[in-house]
Design an enzyme around this catalytic site. Structure first.
Site, short mmCIF file in Angstrom:
data_model
loop_
_atom_site.label_atom_id
_atom_site.label_comp_id
_atom_site.label_asym_id
_atom_site.label_seq_id
_atom_site.Cartn_x
_atom_site.Cartn_y
_atom_site.Cartn_z
N GLU A 293 43.99 48.87 46.57
CA GLU A 293 45.13 48.87 47.50
C GLU A 293 46.18 49.90 47.10
OE1 GLU A 293 45.53 44.60 49.71
OE2 GLU A 293 47.12 45.09 48.32
N HIS A 322 21.61 42.75 33.91
CA HIS A 322 20.37 42.36 34.58
C HIS A 322 20.48 42.53 36.09
CE1 HIS A 322 18.89 40.72 30.77
NE2 HIS A 322 20.17 40.53 30.55
N LYS A 435 46.08 42.94 59.65
CA LYS A 435 46.93 41.75 59.80
C LYS A 435 47.49 41.69 61.22
CE LYS A 435 48.82 40.76 55.14
NZ LYS A 435 50.03 40.56 54.35
O1 PA5 Z 1 49.14 43.25 47.15
C1 PA5 Z 1 49.50 43.00 48.28
O2 PA5 Z 1 50.59 43.39 48.72
C2 PA5 Z 1 48.66 42.13 49.19
O3 PA5 Z 1 47.40 41.88 48.66
C3 PA5 Z 1 49.33 40.81 49.41
O4 PA5 Z 1 49.52 40.16 48.19
C4 PA5 Z 1 48.53 39.92 50.36
O5 PA5 Z 1 48.31 40.58 51.58
C5 PA5 Z 1 49.25 38.61 50.61
O6 PA5 Z 1 50.51 38.85 51.13
P1 PA5 Z 1 51.64 37.74 51.08
O7 PA5 Z 1 51.98 37.48 49.67
O8 PA5 Z 1 52.77 38.34 51.84
O9 PA5 Z 1 51.07 36.53 51.73
#
Ligand code: PA5
Length: 460
Positions: A293, A322, A435
């Site tokens: 990310e 393995h 989203k």
């Molecule tokens: O790292 C990130 O920003 C995302 O993976 C969020 O943690 C994830 O989308 C969940 O978002 P939220 O904490 O707003 O529910």
């Protein structure tokens, strides 16, 4: 301190075609790395830079508040149920798996010293959630709903299910079974929290989900299950101190970031995380999210289209010897493997001297400890023989102190790598799109236009 052994990325070991002249590269990038590290450290307090995660090792007041709350509910609950997804769940899963006694949920409460079992709902599979609801006694379950935005559909739908069930079973006292972790002021969960009077903790400003493990997002579940959060944070602080070195020769996060960056340029754009420890297996999952990310981006900071990002891959030693090693050794030479090697395990397990007159007799009298590290070393050498670049992260022991060090080191490494790629490490526009489409498909207000567009795309 944990340390890094990068010698098997060097041309002297794996040859020029696949290796780097590491010392020369350190020299050539000395100034650049110095600027990047100085910049990151200089901006850790600057709002909007999304570097506030670097300060999480120093929040004494928060540690006190979390420990007090954990103490106040100790013994009241048999289960702790975490609702969260992505960065709001992976740090919790990774650290509790590493630090709680193996098979924690199968121990009885006494064996857990009065602390609850821990369950994570980090997906929205109806069968899995229903299955969990079938076995949890909700009266004895503390639900910690974690979402920074306070709107994430997966987390909030699970919360709605749990909230309704708890209210039905417990009436007004159900609020004692809910604790929220969310933004200080923004988001629907914050509104609900204030309205219902739930106990609540804050996801601080300028801390993205994937960098939030040392905020209340992680610390609360850890403390609630009896993990010493001060020990973790001491590890974070010690690593933070070490990584302030602007000299690449002395900064392991900078070294690993730079080696990854340069290997990517050589066509090795897969970053494998392979701990030789089952307790560390979810470090790989956490790292995959952090790396993917943060570094997978379409444009750079100057607005140029770049589509960069090494692809992280999770593996587990010795299990995946393995499964994946055949590919790593003989498939395309496009990977940089990060082995994590643990020097000392908490316990020792002897292999008895039985079956001595058979072909497996040689194992008798040794320990499983010897075996897993022999496999780690053997695999590392084998991979190197095939001229595959690999790094070893040496972890002295799996405990809170070294978990703090390890995860913080990987966070700083990610920030430095992002700066080398000249991208915004801390946004995630590619996640938001999906989203938004989900909101539209599920009929959220103000997403009507997107829903229309989506319908057409789905039916084309
Ligand atoms: O790292 C990130 O920003 C995302 O993976 C969020 O943690 C994830 O989308 C969940 O978002 P939220 O904490 O707003 O529910």
């Amino acid at each position: 301190m944990i340390n890094l052994d990068w010698k098997n990325t060097d041309a002297a070991v794996i040859g020029k075609e696949h290796g780097l002249d590491v010392k020369k590269e350190f020299f050539e990038y000395k100034q650049k790395i110095s600027e990047i590290v100085s910049d990151i450290y200089a901006n850790r307090d600057v709002p909007g830079k999304w570097l506030a995660w670097m300060n999480l090792g120093y929040k004494e007041e928060l540690v006190k508040e979390i420990n007090e709350y954990a103490q106040s509910v100790k013994g009241k609950f048999d289960n702790l149920l975490i609702l969260g997804i992505g960065g709001s769940a992976l740090g919790g899963i990774c650290v509790t798996e590493a630090l709680l006694k193996p098979y924690w949920n199968l121990l009885d409460k006494e064996q857990r010293n009065g602390f609850p079992g821990i369950f994570f709902v980090d997906n929205i599979d109806p069968d899995q959630i229903n299955g969990l609801l079938d076995i949890l006694d909700l009266k004895k379950t503390l639900v910690n709903v974690i979402t920074k935005s306070g709107t994430t559909a997966e987390t909030m739908s699970a919360f709605m299910i749990l909230q309704e069930k708890l209210e039905k079973e417990l009436g007004s006292s159900s609020k004692e079974n809910i604790v929220t972790t969310t933004d200080k002021t923004k988001g629907i969960l914050r509104e609900i929290t204030e309205d219902k009077g739930y106990k609540s903790f804050i996801v601080p400003d300028d801390v993205g989900g994937r960098f939030s493990v040392f905020s209340a997002v992680g610390l609360l579940p850890f403390a609630l299950t009896g993990i010493d959060i001060s020990e973790i944070l001491k590890g974070v602080r010690d690593m933070d101190n070490a990584l302030q070195s602007t000299d690449v020769e002395n900064n392991i996060a900078a070294q690993n970031a730079l080696i990854h960056y340069l290997m990517d340029k050589k066509g090795k754009n897969l970053s494998v995380m392979m701990p030789y420890s089952s307790r560390l297996r979810f470090v790989s999952d956490w790292y995959v999210q952090l790396w993917a990310e943060s570094l997978g981006k379409e444009v750079d900071l100057d607005g140029n289209g770049v589509n960069v990002g090494p692809t992280p891959v999770k593996a587990l030693g010795a299990t995946d010897q393995h499964s994946q090693i055949q590919l790593y050794n003989e498939g395309p030479n496009d990977k940089l493997i990060n082995f994590i090697r643990v020097s000392e395990f908490d316990t020792e397990l002897k292999i008895p001297s039985v079956l001595q007159d058979t072909g497996i007799g040689y194992l008798g009298g040794k320990t499983v400890n010897d075996l897993i590290n022999a496999e780690a070393d053997a695999t590392r050498v084998a991979v190197t023989d095939y001229k595959r670049p690999n790094i070893v992260i040496n972890v002295p022991k799996v405990n809170g102190y070294y978990m703090g060090q390890l995860l913080y080191m990987l966070e700083v490494q990610t920030a430095i790598a992002g700066a080398l790629y000249n991208i915004d490490t801390f946004n995630q526009p590619g996640v938001e799109q999906g989203k938004n489409y989900t909101y539209a498909l599920m009929g959220r207000k103000n997403y009507e236009q997107t829903a229309e567009e989506l319908k057409q795309k789905l039916h084309n």
